[in-house]
Design a protein around this motif. Sequence first.
Motif, PDB file in Angstrom:
ATOM      1  N   UNK A  29       0.826  -1.205   0.000  1.00  0.00           N
ATOM      2  CA  UNK A  29       0.000   0.000   0.000  1.00  0.00           C
ATOM      3  C   UNK A  29       0.866   1.262   0.000  1.00  0.00           C
ATOM      4  N   UNK A  30       1.902   1.273   0.818  1.00  0.00           N
ATOM      5  CA  UNK A  30       2.794   2.432   0.868  1.00  0.00           C
ATOM      6  C   UNK A  30       3.480   2.640  -0.482  1.00  0.00           C
ATOM      7  N   UNK A  31       3.891   1.572  -1.117  1.00  0.00           N
ATOM      8  CA  UNK A  31       4.535   1.693  -2.429  1.00  0.00           C
ATOM      9  C   UNK A  31       3.544   2.171  -3.490  1.00  0.00           C
ATOM     10  N   UNK A  32       2.360   1.606  -3.501  1.00  0.00           N
ATOM     11  CA  UNK A  32       1.387   1.975  -4.535  1.00  0.00           C
ATOM     12  C   UNK A  32       0.893   3.410  -4.366  1.00  0.00           C
ATOM     13  N   UNK A  33       0.817   3.883  -3.137  1.00  0.00           N
ATOM     14  CA  UNK A  33       0.367   5.251  -2.867  1.00  0.00           C
ATOM     15  C   UNK A  33       1.521   6.254  -2.844  1.00  0.00           C
ATOM     16  N   UNK A  34       2.764   5.744  -2.936  1.00  0.00           N
ATOM     17  CA  UNK A  34       3.968   6.575  -2.894  1.00  0.00           C
ATOM     18  C   UNK A  34       3.997   7.465  -1.647  1.00  0.00           C
ATOM     19  N   UNK A  35       3.813   6.810  -0.488  1.00  0.00           N
ATOM     20  CA  UNK A  35       3.802   7.510   0.791  1.00  0.00           C
ATOM     21  C   UNK A  35       4.815   6.864   1.736  1.00  0.00           C
ATOM     22  N   UNK A  36       5.176   7.599   2.780  1.00  0.00           N
ATOM     23  CA  UNK A  36       6.190   7.092   3.702  1.00  0.00           C
ATOM     24  C   UNK A  36       5.632   6.727   5.073  1.00  0.00           C
ATOM     25  N   UNK A  37       4.312   6.803   5.222  1.00  0.00           N
ATOM     26  CA  UNK A  37       3.717   6.407   6.498  1.00  0.00           C
ATOM     27  C   UNK A  37       2.259   6.016   6.304  1.00  0.00           C
TER      28      UNK A  37
END
Length: 128
Positions: A29-37
């Motif tokens: 999910x973090x990778x697909x949304x390009x987020x760090x938390x």
Amino acid sequence: MDDIYVARLMSTSLVTVTPETLVEEAATLMLSEDISSLLVTNDDGELEGILTTTDFVDIVSKSHPKAETAVSRYMTTDLYTTTAQTPVQEVAEEMVDRGIHHVPVVDPEEGVIGIVTTSDLAAYVSSL
């Protein structure tokens, strides 16, 4: 920055998981949304913790997670939170003092409403 409030900088498109979410799913999910938390909330939407890329470094270095490992095992629960009306300078000082990069923004009635990160602060400062 004294008169700038968190509400102006915080991100409001929140990505949340539950404590039972598997770490593999959280990482995807973090990778697909390009987020760090990821904010970790219970079934009532109440903030329970945060899982960050730093936590994943810890996961990989210490325990080499096996399949079906829940987020609750690794999430940070001793959180510093803020409100939308807190001055940004106050939040920035706390982030430096605590060595953190993500601060959930909460409202007493609505629960978690946003997050402010070091990237948000850097983007604001660079726009001045």
